[in-house]
Every structure is written in C-alpha cells, then in structure tokens.
Design an enzyme around this catalytic site. Structure first.
Site, PDB file in Angstrom:
ATOM      1  N   SER A 132      49.353  33.793  47.414  1.00 17.78           N
ATOM      2  CA  SER A 132      48.512  32.603  47.640  1.00 17.78           C
ATOM      3  C   SER A 132      48.856  31.946  48.983  1.00 17.78           C
ATOM      4  O   SER A 132      48.820  32.652  50.007  1.00 17.78           O
ATOM      5  CB  SER A 132      48.678  31.660  46.446  1.00 17.78           C
ATOM      6  OG  SER A 132      47.615  30.777  46.343  1.00 17.78           O
TER       7      SER A 132
ATOM      8  N   ASP B 270      39.339  35.215  40.541  1.00 14.49           N
ATOM      9  CA  ASP B 270      40.250  34.235  41.153  1.00 14.49           C
ATOM     10  C   ASP B 270      39.404  33.058  41.653  1.00 14.49           C
ATOM     11  O   ASP B 270      38.516  33.231  42.484  1.00 14.49           O
ATOM     12  CB  ASP B 270      40.984  34.898  42.330  1.00 14.49           C
ATOM     13  CG  ASP B 270      42.073  34.009  42.895  1.00 14.49           C
ATOM     14  OD1 ASP B 270      43.074  34.552  43.390  1.00 14.49           O
ATOM     15  OD2 ASP B 270      41.918  32.766  42.848  1.00 14.49           O
TER      16      ASP B 270
ATOM     17  N   HIS C   4      44.071  34.004  39.246  1.00 12.99           N
ATOM     18  CA  HIS C   4      44.797  33.895  40.514  1.00 12.99           C
ATOM     19  C   HIS C   4      46.203  34.493  40.522  1.00 12.99           C
ATOM     20  O   HIS C   4      46.558  35.228  41.439  1.00 12.99           O
ATOM     21  CB  HIS C   4      44.866  32.401  40.902  1.00 12.99           C
ATOM     22  CG  HIS C   4      45.442  32.133  42.245  1.00 12.99           C
ATOM     23  ND1 HIS C   4      44.975  32.732  43.403  1.00 12.99           N
ATOM     24  CD2 HIS C   4      46.466  31.331  42.624  1.00 12.99           C
ATOM     25  CE1 HIS C   4      45.678  32.293  44.428  1.00 12.99           C
ATOM     26  NE2 HIS C   4      46.588  31.443  43.997  1.00 12.99           N
TER      27      HIS C   4
HETATM   28  O1  XP7 Z   1      51.980  30.689  40.580  1.00 14.31           O
HETATM   29  C1  XP7 Z   1      51.216  29.885  41.140  1.00 14.31           C
HETATM   30  C2  XP7 Z   1      51.081  28.467  40.792  1.00 14.31           C
HETATM   31  C3  XP7 Z   1      50.231  27.848  41.894  1.00 14.31           C
HETATM   32  C4  XP7 Z   1      49.609  29.046  42.581  1.00 14.31           C
HETATM   33  C5  XP7 Z   1      49.644  28.981  44.100  1.00 14.31           C
HETATM   34  C6  XP7 Z   1      48.680  27.935  44.609  1.00 14.31           C
HETATM   35  C7  XP7 Z   1      48.339  28.158  46.073  1.00 14.31           C
HETATM   36  O2  XP7 Z   1      49.202  28.519  46.852  1.00 14.31           O
HETATM   37  N1  XP7 Z   1      47.017  27.988  46.475  1.00 14.31           N
HETATM   38  C8  XP7 Z   1      45.969  27.690  45.505  1.00 14.31           C
HETATM   39  C9  XP7 Z   1      45.148  26.523  45.954  1.00 14.31           C
HETATM   40  C10 XP7 Z   1      44.605  26.718  47.346  1.00 14.31           C
HETATM   41  C11 XP7 Z   1      43.816  25.490  47.722  1.00 14.31           C
HETATM   42  O3  XP7 Z   1      43.310  25.687  49.031  1.00 14.31           O
HETATM   43  C12 XP7 Z   1      42.612  24.635  49.600  1.00 14.31           C
HETATM   44  C13 XP7 Z   1      42.366  23.440  48.922  1.00 14.31           C
HETATM   45  C14 XP7 Z   1      41.635  22.429  49.546  1.00 14.31           C
HETATM   46  C15 XP7 Z   1      41.180  22.633  50.854  1.00 14.31           C
HETATM   47  F1  XP7 Z   1      40.489  21.649  51.475  1.00 14.31           F
HETATM   48  C16 XP7 Z   1      41.425  23.814  51.535  1.00 14.31           C
HETATM   49  C17 XP7 Z   1      42.130  24.805  50.887  1.00 14.31           C
HETATM   50 CL1  XP7 Z   1      42.455  26.312  51.680  1.00 14.31          CL
HETATM   51  C18 XP7 Z   1      45.734  26.976  48.318  1.00 14.31           C
HETATM   52  C19 XP7 Z   1      46.609  28.130  47.870  1.00 14.31           C
HETATM   53  N2  XP7 Z   1      50.376  30.175  42.127  1.00 14.31           N
END
Ligand code: XP7
Length: 320
Positions: free
Chosen positions: A139, A256, A286
């Site tokens: 992620s 996802d 995800h």
């Molecule tokens: O085990 C686990 C528990 C948690 C998960 C990891 C979560 C993680 O890292 N994410 C998911 C959410 C994602 C939101 O992205 C945005 C939001 C608003 C925005 F305006 C622009 C972007 Cl790009 C970023 C990456 N894995």
C-alpha cells in the site's frame, strides 16, 4: 510553586514523561527507547525497528515498508517465511506510526519515509556487505519502496509489491476531493477526512478484528495534510516508474477499494523491467497477506517461490 507534592505526583497538566534531557526518550506507548531496538532519523526522531534473523548465516536481506496507519509488527508472518529462506529481514515503524515518534499519521514530506528507509537500509547493508537486498512494500509502503528503489537504481535485487499505492483510488480521491484537499490543506491541514473503514481492508473477519483491536494501529481520521502527501507520493511514483528496471513481483486484488488495481496494471505497462510479474487475486480486498486463507497462502507461496529461485541463482548454489 504550589504546596509540596508527594513524589511522583505530577503537576496538573504536566505530562508523565520524564524531562527530555534525561535521555529517557519514551515511545508513544511509554517504553524507553533505550530498551527498544531503534534508530534515530535525520530529524532526531526515534524509529522503532524489528529484525528477524535466520538460523544459518543470511543469503540475502529484505527490507519491509508498511502501509499507512499500521506498523511493521504486522509483517511478522511474512518475515518468518523469509527467514526460512535464510533472509535477514528488517523493518521499522515509519515516523508517526506504531512505536516510532511523531504525531500520529503526520509527515512533513513524504520524502521523510524514503530518507529514513535508505538510512536503515544503509545501516544493515554495512553489517551484511555483499548480500543481495530485496525491498517489500504494501500500500503506502509500496509507494515508499518504489521511490526508495528509484533513488538507488542498482542497489536492489528485487521489488515485491502487495497492493501498492500507485494511483489514488478514484473514489477516495475524486478530482473534487483532490481540489478540496488542496484548498483545505492551506486552510485546515489538520481537518480529518475520516478513517479507513476496516471492513474494506480484508474479507477475513478475524484479520479485520485483529486490525481493529491492534493498539499499535492508528484508527483516527486521515488529516488533509497527510492525504496531500499521499497525492504527492502517487504523483512521484508515476514519474519514477519509467526508471524502474529491477525484477518486480506485484500482487493486487480485483476488489481492492483502497488502492486501485489500475495502478498495478499501469506499473506493468510502464516499468522497463525485463522481469515483471503481476498476480491478480479475484474478488480479494486490499490487504492480500491478511485476506481469506486461500488468498494469503497463495500470496506467501508466490513470494517464496519467486525469491527461492532468485537467491539460488544469485548465490550460484544452483545445479551443476
Ligand atoms: O494492513 C493494512 C492496514 C491499512 C492498510 C494500508 C493503508 C494504506 O497504506 N493506504 C490505504 C489508503 C490510501 C488512501 O489514499 C488516499 C486517500 C486520500 C487522498 F486524498 C489521496 C490518497 Cl492517495 C493510501 C494507502 N493495510
């Protein structure tokens, strides 16, 4: 000063931390860093570290970059599997996460995550010179890994990405939301955009429960300023992809809702790597390494197989 107080009674409003200069810097959970494996980053912030050593002398190194709001302890199972391949595995909690210092899920610039990762990688490489090093990212940690590799194109033997953040999800980052985030970032950078719905991270109810009850996971809302850093990161990732030419193993679930699988398709079409493999898990959410058993066991097997064949050839311990 007020009336003499019993020792240990803090003045009202004072925190229970010992004075900074007593060098007993405490983790957010109140544990002294001198009693924890840690490094101090370039800003003097203490980052909690984890190390998983193999029985025999290591044949390769693996650095793991965790995602937003979580912590590196959640990669224990993956790390154990890698030590089985004689990898020396290491990781830290990014600034503002888990047992590291920094306001929760706040970073001054996304580059801090890459800078700190390179610092930790350089430290461990010094202790294990000459070993091939692989980098894992999930992620947001996938974006960190891609940008870390792009700063050191020839330092890494391979890149493993589990549902990486490459393109912001069109739902969570519609053009209006992006515009609003930019405007809000100037007016109210700490305004909360709301937290991740735990039910969309995995179809595995036990893993959702583990995430919800994990005290080291940040469950608060995502600040506008952090969302801006994530947008900054995905823009930088898009620019970095054409320079990524190392072997890549990429895994993504079709369902996802946090990091769009289109980002992984885009990576496959863009990176010039000779070896690039994308495994798509139908209907998976995800967190693939904490999904339904048949998905997560397939993910672990995939990673193990991909690496086992690589370190054999790398160390020349192959056939005749
Ligand atoms: O085990 C686990 C528990 C948690 C998960 C990891 C979560 C993680 O890292 N994410 C998911 C959410 C994602 C939101 O992205 C945005 C939001 C608003 C925005 F305006 C622009 C972007 Cl790009 C970023 C990456 N894995």
């Amino acid at each position: 000063a007020g009336p003499a107080r019993e020792p240990g009674q803090n003045r009202p409003g004072s925190t229970s931390r010992m004075p900074e200069d007593s060098r007993a810097r405490l983790s957010p959970q109140g544990i002294a860093y001198k009693d924890l494996p840690h490094i101090a980053n370039a800003d003097g912030q203490h980052l909690f570290c984890r190390y998983w050593k193999p029985q025999a002398s290591p044949r390769a190194l693996a650095f793991v970059a965790h995602g937003a709001g979580e912590h590196c302890g959640r990669y224990d199972e993956l790390a154990q599997m890698l030590t089985g391949l004689n990898f020396f595995v290491f990781a830290h909690d990014h600034v503002g996460h888990g047992q590291s210092e920094g306001d929760r899920m706040v970073v001054s610039d996304f580059q801090v995550f890459i800078r700190d990762s390179l610092q930790h990688i350089d430290l461990v490489k010094k202790e294990h010179p000459g070993l091939p090093i692989y980098i894992f990212g999930h992620s947001m940690g996938g974006a960190i890994s891609i940008l870390t590799v792009s700063e050191r194109p020839s330092d890494f033997a391979g890149l493993v990405l589990i549902s990486p953040l490459i393109l912001p999800n069109p739902q969570s980052a519609t053009s209006f939301k992006v515009f609003a985030a930019k405007v809000l970032n100037h007016l109210l950078p700490s305004f909360s955009l709301g937290s991740i719905d735990p039910n969309i991270i995995s179809r595995n109810k036990e893993e959702v429960e583990a995430y919800v009850t994990d005290p080291l996971v940040y469950h608060g809302g995502m600040k506008v300023s952090f969302a801006m850093q994530l947008l900054n990161a995905s823009a930088r990732v898009g620019k970095a992809l054409p320079d990524i030419s190392l072997p890549v193993l990429l895994m993504h679930g079709t369902d996802d809702q946090l990091c769009d699988i289109k980002g992984s398709y885009h990576l496959m079409e863009t990176v010039p790597s000779q070896e690039k493999i994308l495994k798509v898990y139908d209907k998976a959410y995800h967190v693939l390494h904490k999904e339904l058993p048949e998905v997560s066991s397939a993910v672990f097997r995939e990673i193990e197989t991909w690496l086992a064949e690589k370190i054999v050839t790398a160390t020349g311990a192959g056939g005749i």
